[in-house]
Design a protein around this motif. Sequence first.
Motif, mmCIF file in Angstrom:
data_model
loop_
_atom_site.group_PDB
_atom_site.id
_atom_site.type_symbol
_atom_site.label_atom_id
_atom_site.label_comp_id
_atom_site.label_asym_id
_atom_site.label_seq_id
_atom_site.Cartn_x
_atom_site.Cartn_y
_atom_site.Cartn_z
ATOM 1 N N ASN A 125 -12.654 77.910 -2.900
ATOM 2 C CA ASN A 125 -12.700 77.499 -4.275
ATOM 3 C C ASN A 125 -12.250 76.181 -3.625
ATOM 4 O O ASN A 125 -12.204 75.414 -5.085
ATOM 5 N N ASP A 126 -12.497 75.397 -2.147
ATOM 6 C CA ASP A 126 -12.489 74.059 -2.395
ATOM 7 C C ASP A 126 -13.675 72.810 -3.483
ATOM 8 O O ASP A 126 -12.829 71.859 -4.029
ATOM 9 N N GLY A 183 -14.793 74.735 -6.561
ATOM 10 C CA GLY A 183 -14.737 75.451 -7.457
ATOM 11 C C GLY A 183 -15.933 76.466 -7.958
ATOM 12 O O GLY A 183 -15.964 77.071 -8.908
ATOM 13 N N THR A 205 -9.518 74.506 -8.446
ATOM 14 C CA THR A 205 -10.045 74.385 -6.697
ATOM 15 C C THR A 205 -8.552 75.371 -6.018
ATOM 16 O O THR A 205 -8.781 74.976 -5.003
ATOM 17 N N THR A 224 -19.507 67.867 -9.763
ATOM 18 C CA THR A 224 -19.569 69.131 -8.955
ATOM 19 C C THR A 224 -18.688 69.691 -10.456
ATOM 20 O O THR A 224 -18.320 68.837 -11.506
ATOM 21 N N PHE A 227 -16.439 73.117 -12.154
ATOM 22 C CA PHE A 227 -15.508 73.568 -12.033
ATOM 23 C C PHE A 227 -15.554 75.720 -12.916
ATOM 24 O O PHE A 227 -14.321 75.985 -12.836
#
Length: 723
Positions: free
Chosen positions: A600-601, A603, A610, A662, A664
């Motif tokens: 989950n680096d 998201g 993360t 990005t 999440f």
Amino acid sequence: MSRILGRLLAPVAALLLVTCHNEGPTAVASVTVAPPTASVLIGLTVQLTATTKDANQNVLTGRVVTWASGNTAVATVSATGLVTGVAPGQATITATSEGQSGTATVTVPAPVASVTVAPLTASVLVGQTVQLTATTKDANQNVLTGRVVTWASNNTAVATVSATGLVTGVAQGQATITATSEGQSGTATVTVPVPVASVTVAPPTASVVIGQTVQLTATTKDANQNVLTGRVVTWASGNTAAATVSATGLVTGVAQGQATITATSETKSGTATVTVSPVPVASVTVAPSTASLLIGLPVQLTATTKDANQNVLTGRVVTWASNNTAVATVSATGLVTGVAQGQATITATSEGQSGTAAIAVVGFTAVSAGGLHTCGVTTNGAAFCWGIASNGQLGGPASDQCQVGYYSGTPCSMTPVAVAGALTFAAVSAGNLHTCGLTTTGAAYCWGDNAQGQLGNGTTTGSGTPVAVVGGLTFAAVSAGNSFTCGLTTSSAAYCWGYNGVGELGNGTTTSSSTPVAVAGGLTLAAVSAGDSHACAVTTGSAAYCWGANRSAQLGDGTGTNRSTPVAVAGGLTFAVVSAGFVHTCAVTTSGAAYCWGTNDAGELGDGTTIDSRTPGAVVGALTFQVATAGGSYTCGVTTAAAGYCWGASSSGQLGTGSTNTSFVPAAVSGSLSFASLSAGGSHTCGRTTGGTVYCWGDNSYGELGNGSMTNSVVPVRVLGQP
């Protein structure tokens, strides 16, 4: 005193008298007759001469020489050495002087008994010549050589004859030519024919095909139009580049054009005009005979013209036509362009002969995003791919070069290209460096990189065109991963092939296989998905199982242990679909809830954090999904309301939200499009709208968005070839 003087002079006088008596003529020592051998005919003469010499070989003149014949029945000789032939034979002629003799041998040959002239009859044109020969023979028919022959013509107004028998035509008529030798004669009749006044060639005009022949004839006539036969006729072509002619008037076509053929006899000529035409076209074949194309994207057709013997004919004029220009148009060179979806027949015509090709202008029914390329299936089952073509993963010829450096670029296509093979596909799946497709009959085909056997054809040799997966299995679904592939048979059994270093084939080993091997466990499956190094499936009872790499907990079994056989995903959830991504997995439950697990680096699990998860975690946002698709480090899904959402990494704009930020949590894809499906690739996403239009967004380094450029897009862009 006088007496004394008388006595003294008497001896001297006697001595002088003796001395004068001893100084007489030098004696003849030899006689030579010339010539030493001679030949003389009967009744004719030949002169011999005798030369007398002393002992010192000095010639002596004025000496008396007598002549005699040793055989006067053959030859006689006169007192002066004149020999006369009397009868056939030989005689020795002797010349004698002062007791010395010399001889010569004289031969009297047999007389000529007959003279024969050859040929006995001859024809010669005015101003031309013919050679006659005379043969002399004796009474026994022996040929006699070296005899003098004289020639004469009895009608020099018609023909003359030279001393060697060469007859020259002077005027029309006949002449008797006589050869005489030793009173014997032979004759030949020489005819000087009527001269040619005209030459007519038939037919006066003729046509011949290249490589074929036509026979011409020449008729010679005199001034009264009487046909003359047996005359020599020579033939010539005025244009040997177009047609040649033989010595008998046979004309051969060489190249398209015209040639004047001339027949000449006795300085008179006639002509014919020959037209050389190409071999006629007997058939026209159009290739390919069927083709699928997208709107605005052309396909090149070629027409092959052949003669009746199926020989290919080049350089022929071909005209092209479309029977439905509202669907597809065609250029003068056979380039077909799609206008609207539908069917059109393209016709190529040459010299009244035609060939056709059936054209289908199509749209997409499905799309699949891979590592750096994309593929789709059209309404008629044709497959198209676009993006990088480094390993043949497009299945057709690359039309572009992408990321061109100092020396070269990488093969790619920035617009869709048709997959070769004319197969009819029901589905297609783009992996990392390879692609697989499922035909409407359940046969699996793959193409592209095959270093790990991921094409399933029993080899590790890559292929730029589809190759059949071996094993005789009938598949209901196929999914291409990184370096391996999995398929689901119509009997709900899973098979995988390719790389197996961490157990991604699920057969209980870590041995790679270039042919399909059954996934262990005997599970009855409804769906299967191949990711980077792991695979997941959903059973017909809606349970999720995964196998392969688990270093990032992507198997969802609560551990980080790799598995070479399927393990159940923890949580007891009932899933409708599952999607294996790079190092994470997402699935949608039968109630439409999305769950994800693994890394989950960025998201990509969509839970707002993360933090990695070893078991399924709910995607936040209370959205109800039809499907979820896991990509590189992001995920996308389509809601039951046909809205597209994506979450995770967006460095290339792969979330389609209008930015590279990005997210999440699920973020709506820009453009208010209604999607029927989405497919997440390495760093780009593609989707098909409910209206059947395909859009892509994100990374476009190798043309994987299919919009004709290499520019990334943070919002959906339409793939070329659609309305």
